[in-house]
Design an enzyme around this catalytic site. Structure first.
Site, PDB file in Angstrom:
ATOM      1  N   GLY A  70       0.891  -0.950   0.094  1.00 13.67           N
ATOM      2  CA  GLY A  70      -0.393  -0.324   0.264  1.00 13.67           C
ATOM      3  C   GLY A  70       1.272   1.038   0.055  1.00 13.67           C
ATOM      4  O   GLY A  70       0.154   2.381  -0.848  1.00 13.67           O
ATOM      5  N   ASN A 113      -6.481   4.813  10.281  1.00 15.79           N
ATOM      6  CA  ASN A 113      -5.529   3.103  10.443  1.00 15.79           C
ATOM      7  C   ASN A 113      -6.077   3.557  11.868  1.00 15.79           C
ATOM      8  O   ASN A 113      -6.384   1.733  12.347  1.00 15.79           O
ATOM      9  CB  ASN A 113      -4.482   2.741   9.615  1.00 15.79           C
ATOM     10  CG  ASN A 113      -3.479   4.228   9.769  1.00 15.79           C
ATOM     11  OD1 ASN A 113      -4.198   4.439   9.165  1.00 15.79           O
ATOM     12  ND2 ASN A 113      -2.777   4.187  10.177  1.00 15.79           N
ATOM     13  N   GLN A 143      -7.406   0.812   4.558  1.00 18.41           N
ATOM     14  CA  GLN A 143      -8.322   0.011   5.992  1.00 18.41           C
ATOM     15  C   GLN A 143      -9.406  -0.612   4.931  1.00 18.41           C
ATOM     16  O   GLN A 143     -10.734  -0.799   5.848  1.00 18.41           O
ATOM     17  CB  GLN A 143      -8.478   0.828   6.796  1.00 18.41           C
ATOM     18  CG  GLN A 143      -6.592   0.749   7.267  1.00 18.41           C
ATOM     19  CD  GLN A 143      -6.634  -0.289   7.852  1.00 18.41           C
ATOM     20  OE1 GLN A 143      -7.225  -0.906   8.396  1.00 18.41           O
ATOM     21  NE2 GLN A 143      -5.551  -0.168   8.582  1.00 18.41           N
ATOM     22  N   SER A 179      -4.248  -2.423  -0.271  1.00 15.36           N
ATOM     23  CA  SER A 179      -2.900  -3.763   0.315  1.00 15.36           C
ATOM     24  C   SER A 179      -3.561  -4.687   0.773  1.00 15.36           C
ATOM     25  O   SER A 179      -4.495  -4.778   1.261  1.00 15.36           O
ATOM     26  CB  SER A 179      -1.624  -3.030   1.105  1.00 15.36           C
ATOM     27  OG  SER A 179      -1.365  -3.913   2.030  1.00 15.36           O
ATOM     28  N   CYS A 218       3.230   1.727  13.280  1.00 15.56           N
ATOM     29  CA  CYS A 218       3.831   2.272  12.750  1.00 15.56           C
ATOM     30  C   CYS A 218       4.727   2.870  14.001  1.00 15.56           C
ATOM     31  O   CYS A 218       6.192   3.694  13.988  1.00 15.56           O
ATOM     32  CB  CYS A 218       3.892   2.828  11.345  1.00 15.56           C
ATOM     33  SG  CYS A 218       2.637   2.270  10.352  1.00 15.56           S
TER      34      CYS A 218
HETATM   35  C1  LIG Z   1      -1.728   0.198   5.977  1.00 18.04           C
HETATM   36  C2  LIG Z   1      -1.906   1.184   5.155  1.00 18.04           C
HETATM   37  C3  LIG Z   1      -1.009   1.522   4.833  1.00 18.04           C
HETATM   38  C4  LIG Z   1       0.746   1.032   3.731  1.00 18.04           C
HETATM   39  O1  LIG Z   1      -0.014  -0.706   2.892  1.00 18.04           O
HETATM   40  P1  LIG Z   1       1.314  -1.591   3.851  1.00 18.04           P
HETATM   41  O2  LIG Z   1       0.792  -2.923   2.474  1.00 18.04           O
HETATM   42  O3  LIG Z   1       1.527  -1.525   4.985  1.00 18.04           O
HETATM   43  O4  LIG Z   1       2.858   0.145   3.127  1.00 18.04           O
HETATM   44  C5  LIG Z   1      -1.089   2.786   3.933  1.00 18.04           C
HETATM   45  N1  LIG Z   1      -2.419   3.094   4.643  1.00 18.04           N
HETATM   46  C6  LIG Z   1      -2.496   2.609   5.295  1.00 18.04           C
HETATM   47  C7  LIG Z   1      -4.848   3.651   6.483  1.00 18.04           C
HETATM   48  C8  LIG Z   1      -2.741   1.960   6.022  1.00 18.04           C
HETATM   49  O5  LIG Z   1      -3.266   0.801   7.341  1.00 18.04           O
END
Ligand SMILES: *Cc1c(COP(=O)(O)O)cnc(C)c1O
Length: 390
Positions: A70, A158, A186, A206, A332
């Site tokens: 993502g 998130n 999400q 993602s 994160c």
């Molecule tokens: C997890 C997340 C991402 C990043 O996705 P990854 O595949 O882990 O890099 C981006 N935006 C939101 C809102 C997320 O929850």
């Protein structure tokens, strides 16, 4: 000790059928660019996955670019537009001439990318949010400038789960002829999305947030979006992302999306039920529990709570020792000292922001687990409060 996983916004377990798809596909090793039966079989399945992405987004047209995550999809959407409208195939062309609009509560893969662009000379407006974490569409309209090229607002946050007025913002973007990017990582699979009705031009998703494995993501881009690649090389992914495709990841994502198309709504209702059960249990037994995020306009499986007089990190640690997996703020920012940028943007005082934990529900969670976890959480909070110097 039974482990109870309540951290689905950080990542999700593989769906058993996705796992079966991966295992069954392990020998499909052909390079999707090869013009022989091995390659053709792989290509057919990759194209099927591309159609599936369009289908879960209710898209009547558009390109789908598979990425490693993502985060990469978000980077491609924001940096790839720098060459919009030009034949140029290099990133970093005209960034000084461009104005962007985003919010203060985006995922780091969006807001760090904007910091990077602004260091390169771009003009970026970071819109505030209200106490529930919502962007006001009127603020978007007021922020527009003649050189605004892109609005990027996430669908569901998130950390707190708040859903943004995407359709209203999309309408403003369309009326102003500005591209609209939505980080829907999400939301995909949990909520109905219609990129046409919502006037979305670019959308990120993602795999590992929807019961597919890590390492696979996708960017949807309307055909009118002229993007340039971040990774140059071969002709893969419509010339927008070089590198031999992650076929296993793509097949797995395809399966996860196919499942979500059928079960997504029921699963979301189940998450919502468990989330509300947890919330009710906690507020019945404890005082000083505050919901962060919008009470109704919220992702179905997200519960972010602040507990008066205790530190979220302390709760998290004590729950972890008892086998309960939750998160403080976002995955994160765990381990970081500063309180969540999302909660701060929502106007929470730092001590309230520090006392927050995120409990997120999804595949595999049961009512028994919620009852057990609620009992442990209640005891933990009571204990920490007796120890609290505050
Ligand atoms: C997890 C997340 C991402 C990043 O996705 P990854 O595949 O882990 O890099 C981006 N935006 C939101 C809102 C997320 O929850």
């Amino acid at each position: 000790m039974e482990l109870i996983y309540l951290d689905h916004n950080a990542t999700t377990p593989l769906h058993p059928e996705v796992k079966r798809t991966i295992v069954d596909s392990l020998d499909i090793f052909g390079n999707a660019s090869s013009l022989h039966p091995f390659g053709i079989d792989a290509r057919r399945r990759v194209e099927q996955a591309r159609k599936r992405v369009l289908s879960i987004l209710n898209a009547t047209e558009g390109q789908v670019i598979f990425t490693s995550s993502g985060s990469e999809a978000n980077n491609l959407a924001l940096k790839g537009l720098i060459c919009r409208g030009e034949k140029c195939r290099h990133t970093v062309c005209n960034v000084q001439q461009f104005h962007y609009i985003t919010s203060q509560i985006e995922h780091p893969s969006v807001h760090q990318t904007f910091y990077c662009l602004s260091h390169m000379g771009a003009d970026v407006t970071y819109l505030p949010v209200d106490g529930f974490g919502r962007v006001n569409p009127d603020d978007v309209r007021r922020a527009l400038k003649p050189n605004t090229v892109l609005i990027s607002i996430m669908m569901g946050n998130n950390e707190v789960g708040t859903l943004q007025p995407i359709r209203e913002i999309g309408t403003i973007a369309r009326e102003s002829d500005v591209a609209f990017h939505v980080d829907a990582v999400q939301a995909v699979g949990k909520l109905p999305i219609d990129v046409d009705a919502m006037h979305i031009d670019l959308l990120s998703l993602s795999g590992h947030k929807l019961n597919a494995p890590k390492g696979i993501g996708a960017l949807y881009a309307r055909n009118s979006m002229a993007l340039c690649p971040l990774i140059h090389g071969g002709h893969q992914e419509l010339n927008l992302r070089a590198g031999t495709e992650n076929t296993l990841g793509i097949f797995a994502l395809d399966k996860a999306l196919a499942i979500a198309l059928i079960d997504g709504e029921t699963e979301a209702a189940e998450s919502r039920k468990l989330r509300d059960l947890m919330h009710n249990k906690l507020t019945e037994s404890l005082t000083g529990v505050h919901l962060n995020g919008h009470p109704t306009q919220r992702l179905p499986g997200t519960l972010n709570l602040s507990f008066d007089r205790i530190d979220g990190a302390a709760i998290l640690e004590m729950l972890a020792m008892q086998g309960i997996a939750v998160s403080s703020g976002s995955a994160c920012s765990s381990g970081e000292e500063s309180p969540s940028h999302v909660l701060m943007a929502m106007g929470l005082p730092p001590e309230k922001a520090r006392s927050a934990i995120r409990i997120s529900f999804g595949l595999g969670n049961t009512e028994d687990q919620v009852q057990a976890a609620a009992a442990i959480l209640i005891r933990t909070v009571e204990k920490l409060r007796t120890l609290s110097p505050l």
